[in-house]
Write an enzyme that holds these catalytic residues in place. Structure first.
Site, short mmCIF file in Angstrom:
data_model
loop_
_atom_site.label_atom_id
_atom_site.label_comp_id
_atom_site.label_asym_id
_atom_site.label_seq_id
_atom_site.Cartn_x
_atom_site.Cartn_y
_atom_site.Cartn_z
CE1 TYR A 226 43.71 10.69 7.03
CE2 TYR A 226 45.53 11.18 5.62
CZ TYR A 226 44.29 11.55 6.23
OH TYR A 226 43.76 12.69 5.63
CB VAL B 292 41.77 20.97 8.19
CG1 VAL B 292 40.98 20.72 6.82
CG2 VAL B 292 42.00 19.42 8.90
CB SER C 232 46.13 17.89 4.46
OG SER C 232 45.13 17.15 4.61
CE LYS D 259 45.81 14.42 3.28
NZ LYS D 259 44.65 15.16 2.48
CE1 TYR E 55 43.74 20.25 0.76
CE2 TYR E 55 44.15 18.05 -0.52
CZ TYR E 55 44.37 18.97 0.74
OH TYR E 55 44.90 18.65 1.80
O1 DON Z 1 41.75 13.57 6.66
C1 DON Z 1 41.34 14.60 7.11
O2 DON Z 1 40.28 14.84 6.84
C2 DON Z 1 42.27 15.15 8.03
N1 DON Z 1 42.83 14.64 8.76
C3 DON Z 1 43.23 16.12 7.15
C4 DON Z 1 42.58 16.92 6.13
C5 DON Z 1 43.49 18.26 5.58
O3 DON Z 1 44.28 18.75 6.32
C6 DON Z 1 43.05 18.73 4.54
N2 DON Z 1 43.68 20.20 4.20
N3 DON Z 1 43.68 21.05 4.11
#
Ligand code: DON
Length: 616
Positions: free
Chosen positions: A200, A270, A76, A79, A252
């Site tokens: 994505y 993550v 993330s 993003k 978040y």
């Molecule tokens: O879309 C997802 O769920 C993962 N590729 C990225 C989510 C993520 O990194 C959330 N961050 N804390």
């Protein structure tokens, strides 16, 4: 410039920051709370013990501790950068009509949208997928390469994709698929949903290290310029918007607590990464795959908290003394390096406040220019106002607008605005001139001395003292011969040999034996050190090489700035003449002493001004 933060004393780094980062890393390495992400199977392979910290400064220094070179997927964190790229690619209007900028208060993978069916912000998956969709619309098949290349420019090196992680997420990304189709149903995501999702998933699978993240964050903190490569990756406008959504939504449903406790714009992923970017200060990157319930790296959070607490880095804990931007404020009579003919000096002395010089320093902000404006308006307006910016590093857009407004409001008062200490084509000068109307009379000079000289010429011209430099002056006007009877001056004239020099010719070379004195009759010469530093500029009525009377070798070069006419009197002829007319020798030496005293006086004034600058 490689500083030596690695210097160690008794095993600890001599550099306080390296020390703190290493100690904090050692202290938190034992922290085992949290769990590795497992909803994307490939991520389960992450080693819980991995822990790396890196901090990049805005001049490109990178401090590292632990596994700062271990690669992991950016997830993330991508993003924030893809939002910035989309803003630059499709423009603010399109972005703002597609995605909101409000914190959702929900988890990153919430399928809840705003009441107008737009994603809450670009930091939650829905908003991020919408951003990838906008990139797909704009770049088509090149969308992902545009993203990968942008992320690489932020990191300052080419970044690759973890194909296994990509495939793993693609295989298991049903929740994101649901979100994407929901967005498609509201026409937020256009075109083929799976193509957009691939962009994505691939962006989330880009491999980075904590060091890369530190440099990416430092690029944001440095107004969009990568501190190592020097490349401008995004505009300051975009940086401000990206950092804003990082502040409100980057962590978040932990964002509020984060800003309250740590106070640095941040973004987590993550994969175990966290970036934190403190504007004008540094970029931080951490890696530890053990995550808390919000999906944020536990050890990474604690590193950021420890740094912010220990060094009081909260972005809203800012005080700066706006007054420190003015390091000197004086009128021109004090420091001009330019020699003046007596009638010129008389005009300058009579109009000592006609030119005012403000020497400025640091990063000029809106508040600084407000103070500068009040300072200028607190005294009667000069005829020429010189703002010297040679110590000014940057000028904020707001400050430029204030400065432009100030200059435009002063010009009708017949004030001539001058900016010095900036090179033609420099960012600051371009910004200031761009903020002024076409009719502005703003002048700019690379050197403050040149600006002061030009200002003096304006005043001399305005008060009718202008004489053409090439008008030949009589030896009787020579300051070294003041007080001599006309017949004695005529005898000196008969002894001296007329000399002519072309513009740019060197008349005297430093180190050469001193064998004569030159009486400057027309034109202008400059006395310069071997490295080109100009010590003084002399005009008709002044002598040069006169130190030959007391020194065996020439101390500096003398160059003809224009075509020059002068009379050269050899020391031998002068000594013979002095023997015949001892009173003349005595008079000339007294004039020389007077000259040197005045020069010393001017030099002291300059030193005063400069030391006032240093102590300010
Ligand atoms: O879309 C997802 O769920 C993962 N590729 C990225 C989510 C993520 O990194 C959330 N961050 N804390």
């Amino acid at each position: 410039m490689e500083l030596r933060p690695r210097l160690r004393v008794n095993g600890s780094s001599a550099h306080p920051l390296t020390n703190f980062i290493e100690q904090t890393h050692r202290r938190l390495a034992g922290e085992n709370a949290g769990a590795v992400a497992d909803y994307i199977p490939e991520l389960k392979k992450a080693k819980p013990a991995h822990f790396g910290v890196a901090m990049a400064t805005l001049d490109g220094q990178v401090y590292e501790a632990g596994d700062s070179a271990v690669a992991f997927t950016i997830q993330s964190i991508s993003k924030a950068f893809v939002f910035a790229l989309a803003l630059e690619t499709v423009g603010a209007a399109r972005i703002e009509s597609t995605i909101g900028v409000e914190p959702s208060g929900d988890a990153f993978n919430s399928i809840r949208l705003r009441s107008d069916n737009r994603p809450f912000n670009p930091m939650v998956n829905a908003g991020a997928i919408a951003c990838s969709g906008l990139m797909q619309e704009a770049e088509g098949d090149k969308a992902f390469e545009a993203i990968r290349s942008a992320l690489s420019r932020f990191a300052g090196r080419e970044l690759a994709v973890d194909e296994a992680a990509f495939a793993s997420e693609r295989l298991t990304g049903d929740r994101n698929r649901a979100i994407a189709y929901l967005l498609h149903s509201y026409d937020i995501v256009k075109g083929d949903v799976d193509t957009v999702l691939d962009v994505y998933f691939r962006q989330c699978s880009v491999l980075v290290t904590a060091r890369d993240l530190a440099l990416m964050a430092a690029t944001l903190a440095n107004g969009g310029v990568n501190p190592l490569s020097g490349e401008r990756v995004i505009r300051p406008y975009t940086v401000a918007r990206a950092l804003s959504v990082m502040i409100s939504s980057g962590m978040y449903d932990f964002a509020g607590e984060w800003i309250y406790r740590v106070g640095v714009p941040a973004k987590s992923g993550v994969g175990g990464g966290i970036i934190a970017a403190l504007p004008s200060q540094f970029g931080l990157g951490t890696f530890s795959p053990l995550l808390d319930e919000h999906g944020n790296s536990v050890r990474g959070l604690k590193v950021c908290e420890a740094l912010s607490e220990h060094f009081e880095l909260h972005m809203l804990n800012r005080t700066s003394d706006v007054r420190s931007c003015i390091v000197a404020d004086y009128d021109f009579a004090r420091v001009s390096p330019r020699g003046r003919q007596s009638h010129e000096q008389k005009i300058l002395d009579e109009h000592a406040t006609a030119v005012r010089v403000l020497e400025l320093t640091g990063t000029l902000s809106f508040a600084n220019v407000d103070l500068i404006a009040r300072r200028i308006l607190s005294k009667p307006l000069p005829q020429v106002l010189v703002l010297d910016l040679r110590r000014v590093l940057t000028v904020s857009t707001g400050a430029v607008k204030m400065l432009g407004g100030l200059i435009e409001s002063l010009e009708p008062a017949d004030l001539m605005p001058v900016i010095s200490g900036v090179d033609r084509g420099s960012a600051i000068l371009d910004l200031v001139t761009a903020s002024l109307g076409k009719g502005s009379r703003l002048r700019d000079f690379a050197l403050l001395d040149e600006a002061i000289e030009w200002a003096e010429d304006q005043i001399i011209f305005r008060f009718g003292g202008f004489t053409h430099l090439l008008d030949a002056t009589d030896l009787a006007e020579q300051e070294l011969l003041i007080g001599l009877a006309p017949e004695l001056i005529a005898q000196v004239g008969a002894l001296a040999a007329p000399r002519r020099f072309h513009t740019g010719e060197r008349i005297i070379s430093a180190g050469a034996p001193s064998s004569s004195i030159f009486f400057l009759q027309s034109g202008m010469v400059s006395v310069k050190l071997a490295d080109g530093v100009r010590l003084a500029t002399l005009v008709p009525g002044m002598a040069f090489g006169e130190m030959a009377l007391v020194e065996r070798h020439r101390a500096a070069d003398v160059w003809a700035d224009t075509s020059v006419q002068c009379a050269e009197l050899t020391l031998d002829d002068f000594d013979a003449f002095r023997t015949r007319h001892p009173e003349v020798g005595e008079r000339i030496m007294r004039n020389l002493a007077g000259l040197l005293a005045r020069r010393l006086g001017r030099a002291n004034t300059r030193i005063d001004t400069l030391s006032a600058l240093r102590s300010a």
